[in-house]
Design an enzyme around this catalytic site. Structure first.
Site, PDB file in Angstrom:
ATOM      1  N   PHE A 157      -1.301  -9.765 -11.681  1.00 58.14           N
ATOM      2  CA  PHE A 157       0.172 -10.182 -11.844  1.00 58.14           C
ATOM      3  C   PHE A 157       0.970  -8.928 -12.021  1.00 58.14           C
ATOM      4  CE2 PHE A 157       4.206 -12.414 -13.801  1.00 58.14           C
ATOM      5  CZ  PHE A 157       4.413 -13.168 -12.667  1.00 58.14           C
ATOM      6  N   GLY A 158       0.769  -7.911 -11.027  1.00 59.68           N
ATOM      7  CA  GLY A 158       1.432  -6.674 -10.885  1.00 59.68           C
ATOM      8  C   GLY A 158       2.717  -7.050  -9.849  1.00 59.68           C
ATOM      9  N   ARG A 159       3.073  -5.833  -9.201  1.00 60.06           N
ATOM     10  CA  ARG A 159       4.598  -5.993  -8.491  1.00 60.06           C
ATOM     11  C   ARG A 159       4.157  -7.279  -7.348  1.00 60.06           C
ATOM     12  NH1 ARG A 159       3.243  -0.765  -8.953  1.00 60.06           N
ATOM     13  NH2 ARG A 159       4.987   0.458  -9.975  1.00 60.06           N
ATOM     14  N   SER A 180      -3.810 -12.483 -15.531  1.00 60.42           N
ATOM     15  CA  SER A 180      -4.117 -10.855 -15.332  1.00 60.42           C
ATOM     16  C   SER A 180      -4.767 -10.234 -16.676  1.00 60.42           C
ATOM     17  CB  SER A 180      -2.510 -10.059 -15.342  1.00 60.42           C
ATOM     18  OG  SER A 180      -1.834 -10.630 -16.325  1.00 60.42           O
ATOM     19  N   ALA A 240      -5.633  -8.685  -1.188  1.00 61.40           N
ATOM     20  CA  ALA A 240      -5.713  -7.561  -2.097  1.00 61.40           C
ATOM     21  C   ALA A 240      -6.822  -6.630  -1.715  1.00 61.40           C
ATOM     22  CB  ALA A 240      -6.201  -8.153  -3.686  1.00 61.40           C
ATOM     23  N   ARG A 241      -8.036  -6.683  -2.103  1.00 58.88           N
ATOM     24  CA  ARG A 241      -9.146  -5.946  -1.440  1.00 58.88           C
ATOM     25  C   ARG A 241     -10.381  -6.707  -1.245  1.00 58.88           C
ATOM     26  NH1 ARG A 241      -6.044  -2.865  -0.169  1.00 58.88           N
ATOM     27  NH2 ARG A 241      -5.977  -0.537  -0.553  1.00 58.88           N
ATOM     28  N   GLU A 270     -14.606  -3.658   5.886  1.00 58.81           N
ATOM     29  CA  GLU A 270     -13.724  -3.356   6.944  1.00 58.81           C
ATOM     30  C   GLU A 270     -14.351  -2.133   7.828  1.00 58.81           C
ATOM     31  OE1 GLU A 270      -9.614  -3.309   5.516  1.00 58.81           O
ATOM     32  OE2 GLU A 270     -10.153  -4.966   4.423  1.00 58.81           O
ATOM     33  N   HIS A 288      -6.239  -6.650   8.058  1.00 51.70           N
ATOM     34  CA  HIS A 288      -5.363  -6.051   6.942  1.00 51.70           C
ATOM     35  C   HIS A 288      -4.098  -5.738   7.411  1.00 51.70           C
ATOM     36  CE1 HIS A 288      -6.407  -2.943   3.583  1.00 51.70           C
ATOM     37  NE2 HIS A 288      -5.220  -3.195   3.633  1.00 51.70           N
TER      38      HIS A 288
HETATM   39  C1  DGY Z   1      -2.258  -0.679   0.372  1.00 52.95           C
HETATM   40  O1  DGY Z   1      -1.171  -0.066   0.260  1.00 52.95           O
HETATM   41  O2  DGY Z   1      -3.167  -0.359  -0.457  1.00 52.95           O
HETATM   42  C2  DGY Z   1      -2.739  -1.406   1.819  1.00 52.95           C
HETATM   43  O3  DGY Z   1      -3.865  -2.018   1.510  1.00 52.95           O
HETATM   44  C3  DGY Z   1      -2.799  -0.253   2.737  1.00 52.95           C
HETATM   45  O4  DGY Z   1      -3.328   0.713   2.383  1.00 52.95           O
END
Ligand code: DGY
Length: 322
Positions: A157-159, A180, A240-241, A270, A288
């Site tokens: 729950f960040g930006r 979070s 996110a990732r 990736e 992405h």
């Molecule tokens: C980020 O800002 O982390 C995006 O995934 C691009 O790098």
């Protein structure tokens, strides 16, 4: 004229950003626009005054092994810094900065795009149409499911998580639950229900959207056990990732009908995408694109420049992360 600091920029950047960087730095950039090899990154850290990398550069401890103390700052182009070994950078005397805020809205927009695209079958429908396999409208054909009014779970729950929550509540009348590690302050919650236990949140959602940082602490946060806690009608969205989700377990859950669909913008390896995802009609796969607007990418570059200039002017950079 005093000599300008030498800056290695690992990828091509928007023209306005490259021009602004060149006014202040002696810029070396890779004309091929390919991720730098470990050896090239090692050379850059040893011989440049600053480095401007992106998410496609792996700055592990090995890259800092021959640091000479010359490189003062790693100004990452992007908010996520899980591709940088922050401790190794610190030992090498490098400050690390990122570019928060400027990509929040675009990344949040993309999360909503994925939710809608999965629930409404947008990608599969377009594929059918382009393949000439659409023979017209029908009352029972091509039925998706509604996003409005459903329950959204936000993990992290960040930006960006907060921006997604605002869109979901105010644009789509959704009920929003968030998890979070740290309890958010009351003003950031603003109608969102915080759930202190991720395992308790998962069974309650229709859509789950991931917004945690990547890295060791969140790797496979959504593993097979947690994926099994989601209702079978739920949809998973990840902007996110990639490694926050165990991709193999996700493919298994989808194949077994234990999850209704997924919208992914990020992947574990990736640009390689799990073959088990590529063949599924119930997933929407984007390359992405979270921050990929002209507006965000220019703002990210300018923010990285602002951080670099601060360091070389002897001021504290605005976005220091280590
Ligand atoms: C980020 O800002 O982390 C995006 O995934 C691009 O790098």
């Amino acid at each position: 004229m005093t000599e300008r600091p030498r800056l290695v920029v690992t990828r091509r950047l928007p023209a306005a950003v490259e021009a602004a960087l060149a006014e202040r730095f002696e810029v070396q950039c890779d004309p091929d626009d390919r991720p730098l090899s470990a050896a090239a990154l090692r050379r850059a850290v040893a011989s440049a005054d600053a480095l401007l990398p992106t998410v496609t550069d792996r700055l592990d401890a090995e890259v800092f092994a021959e640091a000479t103390g010359r490189c003062r700052v790693i100004a990452n182009f992007g908010v996520g810094v899980n591709h940088i070994d922050l401790a190794a950078a610190g030992r090498a005397g490098c400050i690390v900065t990122n570019t928060p805020d400027v990509l929040t809205d675009d990344t949040a927009d993309l999360a909503l795009l994925l939710m809608l695209a999965v629930l409404r079958g947008a990608s599969a429908g377009e594929r059918r149409l382009r393949a000439g396999a659409w023979d017209g409208w029908g009352p029972t054909r091509d039925l998706g499911r509604r996003l409005s009014g459903k329950t959204l779970g936000i993990v992290g729950f960040g930006r960006i998580g907060q921006a997604v929550a605002r869109r979901a509540m105010h644009g789509f009348g959704m009920r929003v639950l968030a998890w979070s590690r740290r309890r958010p302050t009351a003003d950031t919650l603003d109608g969102v229900i915080w759930v202190g236990d991720l395992d308790a949140l998962l069974p309650a959602v229709d859509v789950l959207s991931l917004h945690t940082p990547g890295g060791a602490t969140t790797r496979h946060l959504l593993d097979s056990r947690r994926l099994a806690l989601l209702p079978a009608h739920a949809v998973l969205v990840n902007t996110a990732r990639g490694d926050v989700v165990d991709e193999g377990a996700l493919v298994e859950a989808l194949a077994a009908g234990r999850l209704a669909g997924a919208g992914l913008d990020v992947y574990e390896r990736e640009p390689v995408v799990n073959a088990g995802l590529l063949t599924r009609e119930d997933v929407v796969l984007l390359p992405h694109l979270g921050s990929a607007t002209v507006e965000s990418r220019v703002a990210m570059g300018m923010r990285a420049l602002e951080n670099l200039v601060a360091v070389f002017d002897g001021r504290a950079p605005r976005d220091r992360v280590a």
